[in-house]
Design a protein around this motif. Structure first.
Motif, PDB file in Angstrom:
ATOM      1  N   ALA A 229       9.729  -6.533   5.625  1.00  0.00           N
ATOM      2  CA  ALA A 229       8.569  -6.918   5.657  1.00  0.00           C
ATOM      3  C   ALA A 229       7.994  -8.040   6.068  1.00  0.00           C
ATOM      4  CB  ALA A 229       7.593  -8.295   4.042  1.00  0.00           C
ATOM      5  N   ASN A 230       7.368  -8.805   7.275  1.00  0.00           N
ATOM      6  CA  ASN A 230       6.773  -9.410   8.046  1.00  0.00           C
ATOM      7  C   ASN A 230       5.341  -9.962   7.860  1.00  0.00           C
ATOM      8  OD1 ASN A 230       6.311 -11.125  10.528  1.00  0.00           O
ATOM      9  ND2 ASN A 230       7.960 -10.529  12.005  1.00  0.00           N
ATOM     10  N   ASP A 231       4.706 -11.374   7.381  1.00  0.00           N
ATOM     11  CA  ASP A 231       3.412 -11.274   7.618  1.00  0.00           C
ATOM     12  C   ASP A 231       3.158 -12.174   8.809  1.00  0.00           C
ATOM     13  OD1 ASP A 231       4.996 -13.609   7.833  1.00  0.00           O
ATOM     14  OD2 ASP A 231       3.815 -14.433   5.656  1.00  0.00           O
TER      15      ASP A 231
ATOM     16  N   ARG B 134       0.472  -1.701   0.217  1.00  0.00           N
ATOM     17  CA  ARG B 134      -0.039  -0.307   0.546  1.00  0.00           C
ATOM     18  C   ARG B 134       0.809   1.688   0.224  1.00  0.00           C
ATOM     19  NH1 ARG B 134      -3.514  -1.736   4.820  1.00  0.00           N
ATOM     20  NH2 ARG B 134      -3.393  -3.526   3.203  1.00  0.00           N
ATOM     21  N   LEU B 135       1.989   1.458   0.799  1.00  0.00           N
ATOM     22  CA  LEU B 135       2.608   2.531   0.675  1.00  0.00           C
ATOM     23  C   LEU B 135       3.886   2.197  -0.959  1.00  0.00           C
ATOM     24  CD1 LEU B 135       3.852   2.030   4.223  1.00  0.00           C
ATOM     25  CD2 LEU B 135       3.267   3.644   3.731  1.00  0.00           C
ATOM     26  N   GLY B 136       3.810   1.657  -1.629  1.00  0.00           N
ATOM     27  CA  GLY B 136       4.676   1.843  -2.438  1.00  0.00           C
ATOM     28  C   GLY B 136       5.857   1.275  -2.427  1.00  0.00           C
ATOM     29  N   VAL B 137       6.051   0.439  -1.271  1.00  0.00           N
ATOM     30  CA  VAL B 137       7.676  -0.163  -0.589  1.00  0.00           C
ATOM     31  C   VAL B 137       8.033  -1.273  -0.518  1.00  0.00           C
ATOM     32  CG1 VAL B 137       9.330   0.019   1.517  1.00  0.00           C
ATOM     33  CG2 VAL B 137       7.137   2.280   1.368  1.00  0.00           C
ATOM     34  N   SER B 138       9.112  -1.887  -0.663  1.00  0.00           N
ATOM     35  CA  SER B 138       9.148  -3.035  -0.988  1.00  0.00           C
ATOM     36  C   SER B 138      10.312  -3.149   0.207  1.00  0.00           C
ATOM     37  CB  SER B 138       9.940  -3.241  -2.394  1.00  0.00           C
ATOM     38  OG  SER B 138      10.659  -2.425  -3.253  1.00  0.00           O
TER      39      SER B 138
ATOM     40  N   ALA C  58       6.700   6.091   2.351  1.00  0.00           N
ATOM     41  CA  ALA C  58       8.311   6.260   1.687  1.00  0.00           C
ATOM     42  C   ALA C  58       9.124   6.794   1.804  1.00  0.00           C
ATOM     43  CB  ALA C  58       7.474   4.992   0.322  1.00  0.00           C
ATOM     44  N   ALA C  59      10.250   6.744   2.398  1.00  0.00           N
ATOM     45  CA  ALA C  59      10.995   7.976   2.314  1.00  0.00           C
ATOM     46  C   ALA C  59      11.755   7.762   0.644  1.00  0.00           C
ATOM     47  CB  ALA C  59      12.161   7.365   3.189  1.00  0.00           C
TER      48      ALA C  59
END
Lengths: 853, 451
Positions: free
Chosen positions: A799-801, A775-779, A835-836
């Motif tokens: 990422a941590n699901d 959603r943030l557009g961050v990978s 996103a930075a």
């Protein structure tokens, strides 16, 4: 029923369940072993311990054959010795015998056993594969050539640590030690595998080739990283700490070993085993510093102490003693916390002394009373079920977490894990995992307490709990009602329940509330015990020494006139009666002329960042006593007094169960640094006191007298109601909840100076649910900016699901990612995450954030 | 001649349940369940004097006793179908050609010993047998021979088929249990014995395929009848697997107690190509290599044991006079080095040591004391190894040293291979294979997955 048997003509009686090896060692008869370890279950692989038993058709391995009445055992017959020598020859055939270059030489089981069985080389020639080392992790390395494949590392990782990270791969002679399917090593990095390795095959990469066994000195010590109080040895050479290791006496290989292995059961975690190297970090302050023209410059002790003493004396005469305040730390010893209390109360004449224990330990104590702290780890072991709430104890109290895994797996104890973050116990050890909304742990416990007390009293809950029930708890915590009622039923039938919670950052702002909820639950259950786990190595000692504004020794309250006068008699002064300023009072804007900060990086602590800045800015004169020029010292200190680590001083540390343990000085102080007790004493003398302490022991003797004179008064926890805190809300404005907890590899500010531990976690990482990242557009691996309370922190995202979607997790302890600045006064806050922009793009025409939530 | 296990294998569609039922299939089960108590079945097995066909020859009825007395539920029957012994293929024939015989045998064993769950652990490489046993179990379930209230009685049982993944050690009676439980195929310490704490910690009866396949006839015709089928004091029939340099290799179901001479010369048609017998093995890779003059040995557990070796799986391997015993020994030694699980030191290192020593003999670079070294290493392995694999692995090697000493002396002292088989090139054998490389090789060979 004891068992009597004959070993080599000698009659031996051993307890039922003993092995032949136990019996032989009891009789003082040596049987060689290679794969045997009292720490592990009998294995029987090396076959070195074979013996002949009358009427047995073949030699038997003594390590896993039970001793039986009337057995006649021979340990030195020709076939036995032949087999032992033969096995040793086969083993030496593929062992490189590079003893001159091996770290293990001198303390090597293979060397020792070869010596005992009289084999020094293999008649079979040499068959060494000469393979390169395998780097399992930044800290652990495996040399396949030296490995004798006894399986101890594989077994300890499974049986004691519970990670099962190591395994044998392939088969037979070609098998090798590795991870399952050669995946990257994923474990707690405790290094128990290194400790248990009988040869030099598993190696500590930081320690490799830094000293031979006979060159090092060993000192008994206590690990300083958390409050479990694991007993360890500090190995030193020429004034330098080479490494720390579990106290070898606790891992004694005498099988009939009833010795108390201490709170850590003879183990260490990654912090204890690898987090020692901050002691010799280049950043250590080696001499006093005085700020001159805005910069900290070296000075002599005389200069520095005189300056501090003058400032205190001047402030005292001009503004009164109550404008002087000190902040101490749970990392200091009992003696030092006792002395800082005496310094402030007797010499300065104020009760303005506090610590960060104000946020968790002290409110817990105030709510529950000292009786709630009257527990032991042994008592914990005897619980039938554990309700572990809040921060993951595998992260905060790792060795205790490992021990709990053993209780759960080997003794069939139940474990219910309640937290807002994933824990290392979830997948393989917890029977039930309740993932609550951040900040609602006490709502859950209160709900269970209300339900269970209603059940046990046939429908009528105690007055205090009547407004709360499982339905409200389900609504507040986000847990399904059926899960809650099943949990309640399980607890009610579990037998004895241990309610365990770590007094960590997750509790800030609600420690007292949580303690009350836990007490209510304990009272509602047929049998339950409370286990609040102190945070720092000597948090408990600090409180017991009375080093708090409203505390006196032995958990007595500051307004306890009887205790105060008893202490005054011992010190031969009239103690100040005025209400001391607590850390919270200081942070909410007290007028301070001299602020004396010991072992605490106030500017970087996990809470009230802005207020701390204000306090430090406005304080007239700031003294920082620490090992490092931390951020408080660098920006605010007028004087920096160099203190020493636990390894450079002798002192007593009181662990979470109240066990006072001595740590011996292992090396002389680094540079001109001095032990805190010594600095307090010299300062007191400068201020006109007549203290005569020569060493830490003389302080300890005085403490014993004080504690005997001011005994603990006991009051048990009671039912009670405290307003539950408002639920943390994200109000639908797209914000996320920031949650923090201890990180095993980042043990506080000191840990950041350990380059060994820095190898495990190089930079702070914020964890988010993958859907949220999308959603943030961050990978994964890109930067995010997190904003709250006027602070803006940029960190790498991961990422941590296993996290909830509306949660962002950022661990404490990274100076470069001050969670405290974001949190303000809360344990959980709503934050904006975006996103930075990569550094190169800043200032370009591109929009600053791609996708703000 | 009487046949039991191999009686039906030449029938059309012998693997099918219809064919099996048409040839008295499942009549023993019906008889046992409706006319006999479990004790009565047990009694017939006791009367049969059967020794377990897995290799050790342990009295089957006594093993069942342990289980009947054991506490704990559920109890398991574990059929050991991990037939991996070189030169042994009797189980395979039963599994491929008469799988229902095995299913019925398993059911009888479960009934007699009070077990409610049956596991068949089949060797991973037995692809056809796997398919056929699997199909047989499905058919038997469909026809109500397995499941709840079998044949209307209150006897209920479930049956599961599991495949191995290519490890010889998983035929060992405790390693097979670890493997079934999803653990590494390492043997377990005994005690506790499987009858008390076996599969998943519960009482477990572990029997070989051939043992179980004899049960229907024992139940139908009586243990005494079965026992009397043997000769030379032997009990019942036994499948001898004959291979090597004979005219007619194959599986021969003969009276237990048949001599090697009768097996090789009468049934096997003698040594091939008109050559002379030089050496032979009575029972698979882990038995000794015996000289030709022991050809009159009675092939039963006790007589072979008295001769210093084991009948084992009765996989008789024949070697003619063109064979070099060093070359023969190294084949077995290589097999055991490959198959040692690596758990205990004497077996893991000893199997390699033996193979390395033989390698040097074969290349003509052995030290003069090599025979002593083989003796010493073998003694230690036999005496100290954890399980049967390591205890018996030295036999094929050390027996050649003892029985064919002159041939070794020729190799070692004169650097000559009398049979002209060994290379004798004076080259030092190069042995070092990087473990990682080896694994990559294995993965590459298998295409990354185990078939």
């Amino acid at each position: 029923m004891p068992v009597t048997l004959t070993v080599d003509g000698q009659e031996v009686t051993v307890p039922d369940g003993s092995t032949i090896l136990d019996a032989a060692r009891k009789a003082g008869i040596y049987i060689p072993t290679l794969c045997f370890d009292t720490f592990l279950k009998p294995y029987g692989a090396c076959r070195m311990c074979v013996v002949e038993v009358e009427r047995a058709p073949k030699p038997l391995s003594s390590c896993n054959t039970m001793a039986m009445n009337g057995m006649v055992v021979s340990t030195k017959t020709e076939p036995v010795v032949h087999a032992q020598q033969g096995i040793m020859e086969m083993t030496l055939q593929h062992h490189p015998l590079d003893c001159p270059y091996c770290d293990k030489s001198g303390v090597c089981d293979l060397q020792h056993t070869a010596y005992e069985v009289g084999v020094y080389r293999s008649k079979l020639g040499s068959d060494n594969p000469n393979e390169p080392d395998h780097e399992f992790s930044p800290l652990i390395e495996w040399d396949p050539n030296r490995c004798i494949y006894c399986g101890k590392c594989v077994r300890i990782c499974d049986e004691r640590v519970g990670d099962s990270a190591l395994t044998f791969n392939l088969r037979g002679f070609h098998s090798y030690i590795g991870t399952q399917f050669d995946e990257p090593l994923d474990c707690v990095e405790c290094g128990e595998c290194i400790e248990v390795c009988p040869v030099g095959a598993l190696l500590s990469r930081p320690f490799m080739h830094s000293g031979r066994a006979w060159q090092v000195n060993q000192s008994e010590s206590i690990c300083n990283h958390c409050s479990v109080g694991c007993q360890m040895h500090v190995e030193t050479r020429m004034g330098e700490v080479l490494r720390t290791k579990a106290n070898p006496a606790l891992r004694d290989q005498t099988p009939v070993n009833t010795r108390d292995r201490g709170p850590g059961d003879g183990m260490l975690c990654t912090r204890g085993r690898f987090g020692y190297d901050y002691i010799h970090d280049d950043g250590r302050v080696k001499q006093p510093l005085i700020r001159r023209n805005g910069t900290l410059e070296p000075a002599s002790w005389d200069e520095a102490l005189t300056l501090v003493a003058n400032q205190i004396a001047e402030a005292k005469s001009q503004h009164g003693p109550d404008t002087i305040a000190a902040i101490t730390s749970g990392r200091l010893s009992d003696e030092e916390n006792y002395l800082v209390s005496r310094l402030m109360r007797e010499v300065v004449g104020t009760n303005n002394l506090d610590s960060t224990e104000r946020w968790t330990f002290i409110p817990t104590l105030k709510t529950l009373g000292p009786a709630a702290f009257n527990f032991s780890i042994t008592q914990m072991e005897h619980m039938d079920a554990f309700l572990v709430v809040g921060g993951d104890i595998m992260e905060s109290h790792d060795v205790l977490g490992m021990r709990m895994r053993q209780w759960v797996r080997d003794q069939g104890k139940a474990l219910i894990q309640v937290s807002s973050l994933p824990s290392r116990q979830d997948s393989r050890f917890a029977q039930r995992v309740l993932r609550v909304r951040p900040g609602t742990e006490e709502h859950l416990v209160q709900g269970l307490a209300a339900e269970l007390s209603r059940q046990s009293s046939n429908g009528s809950a105690p007055e205090e709990l009547r407004d709360y029930n499982l339905e409200t708890a389900a609504a507040d915590t986000g847990i399904e009602l059926t899960d809650l009622s099943e949990t309640a039923a399980q607890l009610a039938q579990a037998g004895s329940v241990g309610i365990v919670w770590a007094l960590g950052n997750w509790l800030i702002g609600s420690a007292g509330n949580f303690a009350q909820a836990a007490a209510n639950l304990a009272l509602a259950l047929p049998e339950a015990h409370l286990f609040p786990l102190a945070a720092k190595a000597n948090s408990r000692g600090l409180v017991q020494m009375g080093a708090g504004a409203d505390l006196l020794p032995n958990f007595r309250s500051g307004d306890d006139a009887q205790a105060r006068s008893a202490l005054g008699r011992l010190w031969d002064v009239v103690l100040p009666e005025s209400q001391g300023l607590t850390l919270d009072d200081l942070l909410s804007g007290a007028d301070v002329s001299v602020l004396y900060i010991i072992g605490e990086d106030l500017a970087a602590s996990a809470r009230n960042h802005q207020q701390a800045q204000t306090l430090l800015d406005q304080a007239g004169f700031v003294v920082v006593q620490d090992l490092f020029v931390n951020s408080t010292a660098a920006e605010h200190a007028d004087v920096v007094l160099p203190a020493v680590s636990f390894a450079e001083k002798t002192g007593t540390y009181t662990n979470l169960e109240g066990r006072a343990q001595r740590a011996q000085a292992a090396i002389p102080p680094v540079g001109e640094a001095k032990a805190d007790w010594q600095i307090f004493t010299e300062l007191a003398l400068q201020l006109g006191a007549r203290w005569t302490y020569k060493n830490s022991d003389s302080v300890a003797q005085e403490i014993a007298a004080v504690l005997a004179d001011i005994p603990t008064t006991h009051s048990a926890p009671r039912f009670g109601w405290q307003e539950l805190p408002a639920l943390p809300s994200v109000n639908g404005d797209g914000k996320l909840l920031l949650v923090t907890q201890d990180h095993l590899f980042v043990p506080g500010v000191t840990g950041r100076y350990s380059s060994n531990l820095r190898r495990l976690v190089e930079e702070p990482v914020a964890e988010l649910h993958p859907a949220q990242l999308e959603r943030l557009g961050v990978s994964d691996g890109e930067k995010v900016g997190i904003q709250a309370n006027g602070a803006d922190v940029t960190v790498t995202a991961k990422a941590n699901d296993r996290l909830a979607e509306d949660v962002v997790y950022l661990p404490v302890g990274f100076p470069d990612a001050p969670v405290g600045a974001l949190l303000g006064a809360e344990a959980t806050v709503a934050v904006s995450v975006r996103a930075a922009v990569p550094a190169a793009e800043v200032g370009s025409a591109q929009p600053r954030a791609r996708n703000e939530t | 001649m009487e046949q039991i296990c191999l009686r039906r294998i030449h029938n059309d569609n012998s693997q099918d349940i219809e064919s099996y039922i048409a040839h008295d299939g499942y009549t023993a089960l019906r008889k046992a369940l409706t006319e006999m108590t479990p004790e009565a079945v047990h009694e017939e097995v006791r009367a049969s004097n059967m020794g377990g066909r897995g290799g050790a020859g342990f009295p089957t009825a006594m093993k069942w006793n342990f289980l009947v007395g054991a506490r704990g539920q559920p109890k398991y029957v574990l059929c050991n179908f991990d037939e991996s012994e070189p030169g042994t293929f009797s189980n395979r024939i039963i599994g491929e050609e008469d799988p229902h015989l095995l299913v019925e045998g398993c059911l009888l064993a479960a009934y007699a010993t009070g077990c409610s769950i049956i596991f068949i652990y089949i060797r991973g490489e037995y692809f056809l047998a796997y398919e056929r046993v699997k199909h047989a179990i499905e058919q038997a379930y469909a026809r109500g021979f397995i499941g709840k209230n079998i044949l209307g009685t209150d006897f209920s049982v479930e049956m599961h088929l599991r495949r191995g993944a290519g490890a010889y050690i998983c035929g060992e009676e405790t390693a097979i249990m670890n493997s079934l439980e999803g653990k590494r195929g390492y043997p377990r310490a005994r005690p506790p014995f499987p009858a008390n704490e076996g599969l998943f910690g519960k009482p477990t009866l572990i029997n070989n395929v051939e043992t179980l396949s004899n049960l229907p006839d024992i139940v139908l015709k009586g243990g005494e009848w079965w026992s009397n089928l043997g000769v030379n004091e032997g009990a019942g029939l036994n499948i001898y697997c004959l291979s090597g340099h004979v005219e007619r290799p194959g599986a021969y179901e003969l009276p237990m107690g048949t001599t090697a001479r009768e097996l090789i010369y009468e049934h096997g048609g003698g040594i091939w190509q008109g050559r002379e017998l030089k050496a032979w093995k009575p029972g698979g890779a882990s038995s000794a290599i015996l000289p030709a003059d022991m050809i009159d040995l009675v092939l039963d557990f006790k007589p072979v044991q008295a001769a210093g070796t084991i009948l084992g799986t009765a996989g008789v391997v024949v070697m003619d006079d063109h064979t070099c015993v060093v070359d023969a020994a190294i084949r077995d030694a290589t097999f055991f080095e490959e198959e040692s699980c690596g758990f205990c030191f004497p077996c893991r290192d000893g199997t390699r040591v033996l193979r390395m020593l033989l390698e040097r003999v074969r290349h003509g670079v052995a030290a003069p004391d090599t025979m002593d070294l083989i003796e010493h290493a073998s003694t230690d392995m036999m005496g100290a190894s954890f399980c049967g694999l390591g205890q018996f692995a030295p036999w094929p090697v050390v027996s050649t040293v003892r029985n064919f000493r002159k041939e070794y002396e020729a190799h070692i002292l004169e650097r000559v291979c009398p049979a002209g088989v060994c290379p004798m090139d004076g080259a030092e054998p190069d042995e070092h294979v990087d473990r990682r490389t080896l694994q990559e090789m294995l993965v590459a060979q298998k295409g990354g997955v185990l078939a």
